[in-house]
Design an enzyme around this catalytic site. Structure first.
Site, mmCIF file in Angstrom:
data_model
loop_
_atom_site.group_PDB
_atom_site.id
_atom_site.type_symbol
_atom_site.label_atom_id
_atom_site.label_comp_id
_atom_site.label_asym_id
_atom_site.label_seq_id
_atom_site.Cartn_x
_atom_site.Cartn_y
_atom_site.Cartn_z
ATOM 1 C CB SER A 560 43.622 -40.596 31.177
ATOM 2 O OG SER A 560 44.663 -39.975 30.451
ATOM 3 C CE1 TYR A 573 42.486 -43.504 26.373
ATOM 4 C CE2 TYR A 573 43.404 -41.346 26.914
ATOM 5 C CZ TYR A 573 43.298 -42.707 27.176
ATOM 6 O OH TYR A 573 43.991 -43.258 28.214
HETATM 7 N N1 LIG Z 1 49.441 -46.128 29.247
HETATM 8 C C1 LIG Z 1 49.192 -44.886 29.605
HETATM 9 O O1 LIG Z 1 50.023 -43.997 29.511
HETATM 10 C C2 LIG Z 1 47.877 -44.525 30.175
HETATM 11 C C3 LIG Z 1 47.678 -43.216 30.579
HETATM 12 C C4 LIG Z 1 46.464 -42.862 31.110
HETATM 13 C C5 LIG Z 1 45.469 -43.788 31.228
HETATM 14 N N2 LIG Z 1 45.680 -45.072 30.832
HETATM 15 C C6 LIG Z 1 44.586 -46.006 30.982
HETATM 16 O O2 LIG Z 1 45.032 -47.150 31.661
HETATM 17 C C7 LIG Z 1 44.265 -48.268 31.245
HETATM 18 C C8 LIG Z 1 45.196 -49.402 30.884
HETATM 19 O O3 LIG Z 1 46.006 -49.024 29.814
HETATM 20 P P1 LIG Z 1 47.350 -49.751 29.422
HETATM 21 O O4 LIG Z 1 48.273 -48.685 29.000
HETATM 22 O O5 LIG Z 1 47.756 -50.681 30.438
HETATM 23 O O6 LIG Z 1 46.863 -50.496 28.091
HETATM 24 P P2 LIG Z 1 46.955 -52.007 27.629
HETATM 25 O O7 LIG Z 1 46.484 -52.021 26.205
HETATM 26 O O8 LIG Z 1 48.285 -52.552 27.919
HETATM 27 O O9 LIG Z 1 45.878 -52.710 28.519
HETATM 28 C C9 LIG Z 1 44.504 -52.513 28.318
HETATM 29 C C10 LIG Z 1 43.816 -53.852 28.413
HETATM 30 O O10 LIG Z 1 42.409 -53.642 28.303
HETATM 31 C C11 LIG Z 1 41.865 -54.682 27.546
HETATM 32 N N3 LIG Z 1 40.596 -54.284 26.942
HETATM 33 C C12 LIG Z 1 40.380 -53.462 25.900
HETATM 34 N N4 LIG Z 1 39.079 -53.404 25.608
HETATM 35 C C13 LIG Z 1 38.448 -54.201 26.470
HETATM 36 C C14 LIG Z 1 37.092 -54.556 26.676
HETATM 37 N N5 LIG Z 1 36.112 -54.073 25.871
HETATM 38 N N6 LIG Z 1 36.801 -55.424 27.664
HETATM 39 C C15 LIG Z 1 37.778 -55.906 28.456
HETATM 40 N N7 LIG Z 1 39.066 -55.611 28.317
HETATM 41 C C16 LIG Z 1 39.398 -54.774 27.332
HETATM 42 C C17 LIG Z 1 42.910 -54.968 26.519
HETATM 43 O O11 LIG Z 1 42.743 -56.274 25.973
HETATM 44 C C18 LIG Z 1 44.198 -54.812 27.297
HETATM 45 O O12 LIG Z 1 44.655 -56.043 27.823
HETATM 46 C C19 LIG Z 1 43.382 -47.785 30.121
HETATM 47 O O13 LIG Z 1 42.108 -47.459 30.608
HETATM 48 C C20 LIG Z 1 44.086 -46.547 29.685
HETATM 49 O O14 LIG Z 1 43.229 -45.636 29.044
HETATM 50 C C21 LIG Z 1 46.860 -45.446 30.304
#
Ligand SMILES: NC(=O)c1ccc[n+]([C@@H]2O[C@H](COP(=O)([O-])OP(=O)(O)OC[C@H]3O[C@@H](n4cnc5c(N)ncnc54)[C@H](O)[C@@H]3O)[C@@H](O)[C@H]2O)c1
Ligand SMILES: [Zn+2]
Length: 683
Positions: A560, A573
């Site tokens: 991130s 986080y």
């Molecule tokens: N959305 C953003 O702006 C953003 C920015 C920076 C980083 N990220 C990172 O991107 C990744 C995906 O985020 P997203 O926005 O698509 O979120 P999202 O919630 O849409 O997807 C995350 C998925 O991870 C799964 N998950 C959670 N805990 C889990 C576990 N213990 N085992 C297996 N699966 C698990 C959830 O069920 C979910 O389907 C994350 O690591 C997040 O930190 C997102």
């Protein structure tokens, strides 16, 4: 000969018959065999009647044949070919001549079997590869058995490679035996005919079922010999665990020359075969039916250890056997190749058999790998039938080579479209049922990868896999990445689904927006368990597979912007993300020696499709920044240098670039995908 005057009906009838025959695996193997019908249509050029042949074209499967899969040829011109035929030495030239017999644009490309269909004087002809029929066709006394089973109704045709001469042979047999309804083609399959479509179908099924019933009634009790001590199937749980432990080694062996996707089968047919005394002798004899050689190679690699052998012992022995297999294959090529032969296509086995455990089959994609396995099941059934009645006697090795390295087959291979950039690669994406993970899985699949969708909720993971494609493209698994046993089970299931793993995306995550004083110990642990520890566990299990395969690989961390940027209310986080980001550098350094690249992506502000934002984080961030929640995407866009909103697909694109054919020399890199946030620039 009855002809059907209505062009539409003839083709429709043929398609319906083909689909019925192809739907039942007892009748023919996948994509094996072909069917035809002759009839009359009006020639649009002269307005006169013209006799036509509709015949299944090259490629495709009878079960799913459509009109577009039929070649349409003029019978008068087909028959005229007999007069210019230069003899069996030059029979392959006749395939090009078929193009001059086409009616109009001619539909699908005519196959090598077109001559058989066109030259046999019967309105409807079926050529099939049924296990029961091939069992008779490969029995040492197949000719006598054919007489005994069918009397004069079915005629024996000695082995001959498919082509124009075989067509002439069968046409002559049909002409000389008016009582016959078909023939058994030595070493190959069956051909049946009829005046009507119903009659051809009835005759085909009669030959297939009569052969099967005869085998059933007359087969000796243990066609594969007595049970072999220590080779009985392991109990299911143990069997699958051992299969998963061996899979990376076996995939590496099968991929030494070209990377392959795998398929695993531990059905009773395979386990029974491997538990009997004669399996080494029979496996060595190899398959027989002509369409098998490209799919399964002449023979499989068989582990010569009992079911009870340890994983370590099995791995060591498999590696020794692989060396021998490659030497044998080179020797086979050298024995038969001449200056005109196509170059050797790779020396590795496509079928690997492990007693007590099952069969691993390989191909350039999942469908091909699966079908190779199906073909070997056909081969086992054929051997069981032939050995039950007589002795299994497949065609000569030199004939096998003539088929495998046939110039016409080589030309077909050369015409295949270039593979997609991620073809043969198996990707595993954690948290792939939502947001960034889902977009990434979609993109990787679109680029040709097989994908494993891993997430907490099985139903959601399976729904995502189904959305991306059937089981030949994507499978859904439930796994909590913070649980070491669950992570191991996830990799076990992944390697059994596709043979191995090449590309792992650590994407699973969740987000709590809290100040230091609000953050509880549980909050801290949860964030770190899923992201820091979770990706450590996943990378560790992945590395075990990747190192054993010896095929390199990719690990990508979805970290991130917050791994660098000290945003407000973000201690748990942001710290977990910084941990992930440093894992990228540490593992890039440690795994480079194995050809494994480890890179990271720093997304920011991906609101659309993100479960993290929908699940409360969005509301919290909106509150922190003092904007309405539904405006958050736009708010983030406005604070970027490019003033663009970041979408899940933008992250997916970056994953593809990092793992695709271009960035092959880059590891330890972090790529920001944030539309430009100066405060999070890398330095
Ligand atoms: N959305 C953003 O702006 C953003 C920015 C920076 C980083 N990220 C990172 O991107 C990744 C995906 O985020 P997203 O926005 O698509 O979120 P999202 O919630 O849409 O997807 C995350 C998925 O991870 C799964 N998950 C959670 N805990 C889990 C576990 N213990 N085992 C297996 N699966 C698990 C959830 O069920 C979910 O389907 C994350 O690591 C997040 O930190 C997102
Ligand atoms: Zn055939």
């Amino acid at each position: 000969m009855a002809v059907n005057k209505d062009m539409g009906t003839t083709a429709e009838e043929l398609i319906a018959r083909s689909n019925r025959l192809g739907a039942d695996p007892k009748n023919t193997n996948y994509a094996g065999g072909n069917t035809s019908a002759k009839g009359t249509a009006t020639d649009p050029v002269t307005g006169e009647d013209v006799e036509l042949l509709w015949v299944k074209g090259s490629g495709g499967d009878l079960g799913t044949l459509k009109e577009s899969g039929l070649a349409v040829l003029r019978l008068d011109r087909m028959r005229a070919l007999v007069d210019v035929y230069p003899g069996v030495e030059r029979e392959d030239e006749m395939v090009a001549a078929f193009d001059y017999c086409l009616h109009g644009k001619g539909g699908a490309a005519p196959s090598i079997d077109t001559a058989m269909h066109g030259l046999v004087e019967a309105a409807h002809v079926d050529h099939l590869h049924p296990d029961s029929g091939i069992a008779i066709a490969t029995a040492a006394d197949g000719e006598n058995l054919t007489k005994e089973i069918f009397g004069d109704q079915v005629v024996w045709v000695p082995w001959r490679r498919p082509g124009f001469q075989l067509g002439l042979d069968i046409a002559e047999i049909k002409a000389k035996n008016s009582q016959a309804v078909g023939c058994v083609l030595g070493g190959h399959g069956i051909t049946a005919w009829g005046d009507t479509s119903e009659e051809a179908e009835k005759n085909s099924l009669w030959i297939i079922d009569t052969a099967a019933a005869y085998i059933e009634k007359h087969s000796r009790a243990e066609p594969f010999g007595p049970a072999l001590d220590g080779y009985q199937p392991l109990p299911e749980g143990e069997r699958r665990t051992k299969a998963a432990a061996l899979a990376p080694t076996i995939r590496g062996i099968a991929s030494a020359d070209q990377p392959m996707v795998g398929h695993f089968d531990d059905s009773e047919v395979v386990l029974d075969f491997l538990a009997s005394e004669d399996h080494p002798r029979l496996a060595e004899l190899g398959t027989s039916c002509p369409d098998h050689f490209l799919r399964t190679k002449v023979k499989p690699l068989v582990l010569d250890l009992p079911a009870t052998a340890s994983v370590e012992e099995s791995i060591a022995r498999l590696k020794e056997l692989a060396v021998g297999y490659r030497e044998d294959y080179q020797a086979y090529y050298d024995r038969h190749a001449d200056e005109a032969s196509p170059a050797i296509r790779g020396k590795d086995p496509l079928i690997v058999l492990v007693p007590g455990v099952g069969m691993f089959s390989f191909g350039k994609n999942k469908q091909t790998a699966r079908v190779a396995g199906e073909f070997y099941l056909n081969a086992i059934n054929v051997m069981r039938g032939a050995e039950g009645l007589s002795t299994y006697a497949p065609i000569e090795e030199s004939e096998k080579f003539r088929i495998e390295y046939w110039a016409l087959e080589e030309a077909k291979l050369q015409r295949m479209p270039a593979p997609k950039p991620l073809a043969t690669r198996v990707a595993l994406v954690t948290g792939a049922a939502s947001g960034i993970g889902k977009a990434t899985a979609k993109r990787l699949a679109a680029e040709g990868a097989c994908v494993v969708i891993a997430d907490l909720d099985l139903a959601k993971a399976e729904a995502t896999a189904a959305e991306i494609g059937g089981p030949d493209v994507a499978v859904g698994l439930a796994a909590d990445v913070s649980d070491e046993a669950a992570v191991q089970a996830m990799f076990d299931a992944a390697v059994l689904a596709f043979g191995g793993v090449d590309l792992v995306v650590n994407n699973a995550g969740l987000s709590l927006s809290k100040s230091l004083l609000e953050t509880t110990e549980r909050d801290w642990d949860l964030q770190h368990d899923v992201m820091a520890k979770g990706s450590f566990l996943v990378s560790k299990a992945a590395a075990k597979v990747l190192i054993e395969q010896e095929m390199g690989g990719d690990i990508v961390y979805i970290s991130s912007k917050n791994s660098l940027f000290a945003g407000p209310n973000n201690v748990a986080y942001g710290a977990a993300k910084a941990d992930q980001a440093h894992q990228v550098r540490l593992l890039a350094a440690e795994l480079g020696a194995y050809g494994i690249k480890v890179n990271g992506i720093n997304p920011d502000g991906v609101v659309q499709g993100s479960g993290i934002f929908a699940g409360g984080w969005g509301a919290k961030r909106a509150e922190v920044y003092g904007v309405p929640e539904e405006e958050l995407g736009k708010f983030y866009a406005q604070r970027t240098l490019l003033k663009r909103e970041v979408l899940p697909e933008n992250i997916a694109n970056a994953v593809f670039v990092l793992c695709g054919p271009d960035l092959t020399h880059t590891t330890g890199l972090h790529v920001p995908v944030d539309a430009g946030v100066a405060a999070a620039f890398l330095r």
